[in-house]
Scaffold this active site. Sequence first.
Site, PDB file in Angstrom:
ATOM      1  N   SER A   5       0.792  -1.223   0.000  1.00 61.74           N
ATOM      2  CA  SER A   5       0.000   0.000   0.000  1.00 61.74           C
ATOM      3  C   SER A   5       0.829   1.280   0.000  1.00 61.74           C
ATOM      4  CB  SER A   5      -0.966   0.002   1.185  1.00 61.74           C
ATOM      5  OG  SER A   5      -0.294  -0.284   2.379  1.00 61.74           O
ATOM      6  N   HIS A  42      -5.248  -3.150  -2.994  1.00 63.01           N
ATOM      7  CA  HIS A  42      -4.865  -2.168  -4.018  1.00 63.01           C
ATOM      8  C   HIS A  42      -4.714  -2.763  -5.414  1.00 63.01           C
ATOM      9  CE1 HIS A  42      -4.195   0.833  -0.890  1.00 63.01           C
ATOM     10  NE2 HIS A  42      -3.690  -0.160  -0.188  1.00 63.01           N
ATOM     11  N   LYS A  60     -11.653   1.081  -1.849  1.00 64.44           N
ATOM     12  CA  LYS A  60     -10.621   1.605  -2.754  1.00 64.44           C
ATOM     13  C   LYS A  60     -11.147   1.620  -4.183  1.00 64.44           C
ATOM     14  CE  LYS A  60      -7.516   1.006   0.870  1.00 64.44           C
ATOM     15  NZ  LYS A  60      -7.025   0.046   1.837  1.00 64.44           N
TER      16      LYS A  60
HETATM   17  C1  LIG Z   1      -6.870  -0.129   3.189  1.00 65.33           C
HETATM   18  C2  LIG Z   1      -6.329  -1.468   3.479  1.00 65.33           C
HETATM   19  C3  LIG Z   1      -6.937  -2.297   4.410  1.00 65.33           C
HETATM   20  C4  LIG Z   1      -8.065  -1.831   5.279  1.00 65.33           C
HETATM   21  O1  LIG Z   1      -9.240  -1.769   4.594  1.00 65.33           O
HETATM   22  P1  LIG Z   1     -10.418  -0.862   5.199  1.00 65.33           P
HETATM   23  O2  LIG Z   1     -11.621  -1.355   4.525  1.00 65.33           O
HETATM   24  O3  LIG Z   1     -10.076   0.537   4.873  1.00 65.33           O
HETATM   25  O4  LIG Z   1     -10.417  -1.125   6.681  1.00 65.33           O
HETATM   26  C5  LIG Z   1      -6.454  -3.570   4.564  1.00 65.33           C
HETATM   27  N1  LIG Z   1      -5.384  -4.002   3.867  1.00 65.33           N
HETATM   28  C6  LIG Z   1      -4.754  -3.218   2.980  1.00 65.33           C
HETATM   29  C7  LIG Z   1      -3.577  -3.741   2.247  1.00 65.33           C
HETATM   30  C8  LIG Z   1      -5.193  -1.925   2.774  1.00 65.33           C
HETATM   31  O5  LIG Z   1      -4.562  -1.128   1.938  1.00 65.33           O
END
Ligand SMILES: *Cc1c(COP(=O)(O)O)cnc(C)c1O
Length: 390
Positions: free
Chosen positions: A179, A207, A239
């Site tokens: 990330s 991602h 995302k």
């Molecule tokens: C954003 C993210 C999460 C968390 O997801 P949310 O739905 O925002 O809690 C988990 N793992 C990765 C790799 C992320 O980038």
Amino acid sequence: MNLDNKLKLKLAERKADHLYRQRRIMDSPQGVEVVVDGKPYINFCSNDYLGLANEPVVNKAFKQGIDQYGSGSGAAHLVTGHSTAHHALEEELAEFVQRPRALLFSTGYMANLGVVSALTERHDTVVADKLNHASLIDAAQLSRASMERFAHADMNALESLLAKHDKGNKLVVSDGVFSMDGDIAPVKQMARLSETYDAILMIDDAHGLGVLGEHGRGTLEQLNLGINEVPILVGTLGKAFATFGAFVAGSEELIETLIQGARSYVYTTALPPAVAEATRASLQCVIKDDWRREQLHRLIQQFKQGAHELGLPLMQSDTAIQPLLIGSSDKALEISEYLRTQGLLISAIRPPTVPKGTARLRITLSAIHRPRHVDLMLDALQNCKLDQVS
Ligand SMILES: *Cc1c(COP(=O)(O)O)cnc(C)c1O
């Protein structure tokens, strides 16, 4: 000393270390051109990779979802919170990632906590990449298993850890796309090692989903890997899918096990059904709008080419996450502030989110950026003399 005085000292320390974090107040919908604290900016720091966060089709489905189901789910999934909308979304997500079942969670953070805790016991080992998302690290810490971490993407280090732990079950966990770095994990090698050493592989593709692979099915599609190599896939919906929530996809047995025993699934309120309806609409956009992925990848190429020509400190990434490595937190912050005066939002990512001495500008691209937005950003970066830092 009373609590507030203690906290005041800690906060002052944080400020002195350039690690203090402040929220900005968004006055507009998420998008490329946003209004923050009353001023207009071009935004290069959302995770809305496909530009669906304010997409009319998705917004409309959200509103219709409220008309049909009301605003709140009112209960956990195992009580009366699991609606037709949730169920349909689970089936559609499972089909999208080509797995027998999918299970919705309220956030990605909770999905990771739930899976790792439900699948491990004392004497088991979670083996994790050092740059994994915080939620995967917290997941291992919350479970009764012990955790071993290997240097980022170092497959020799992974192999030694797997060889060393011959008692108990082993769960290998990794981000699909990292990330804060944007690079893709060596999932093929992880799968091979997991098979050799009888470990289970879990990939969090927050991602990669929507962005990578010919059909947007993510890192695993891009690397041509399926459920046999990677039995546990976690995806987030906040995302590229641009709504809220998360899911785990895998076998019938995996999903039933999570329904029975993942505490962050059982003991929490279900997402509002309207969020599920909105996500069903955004999933259709992810599936059908190839132009979004194509445009995004064109912009990524434009940025990388331009940044390369300017000698900017690009990292090894072909994804929508294109960080520029700066090093010190104060310098990263200073550049981010300068860019803000130029009408550009690019966040400075500092420890502890990234390792000490690797503060960076985390630039993210979205399918709805225009080539001129990227040109504007490159022009502004050129003025920062980044080729002379770190
Ligand atoms: C954003 C993210 C999460 C968390 O997801 P949310 O739905 O925002 O809690 C988990 N793992 C990765 C790799 C992320 O980038």
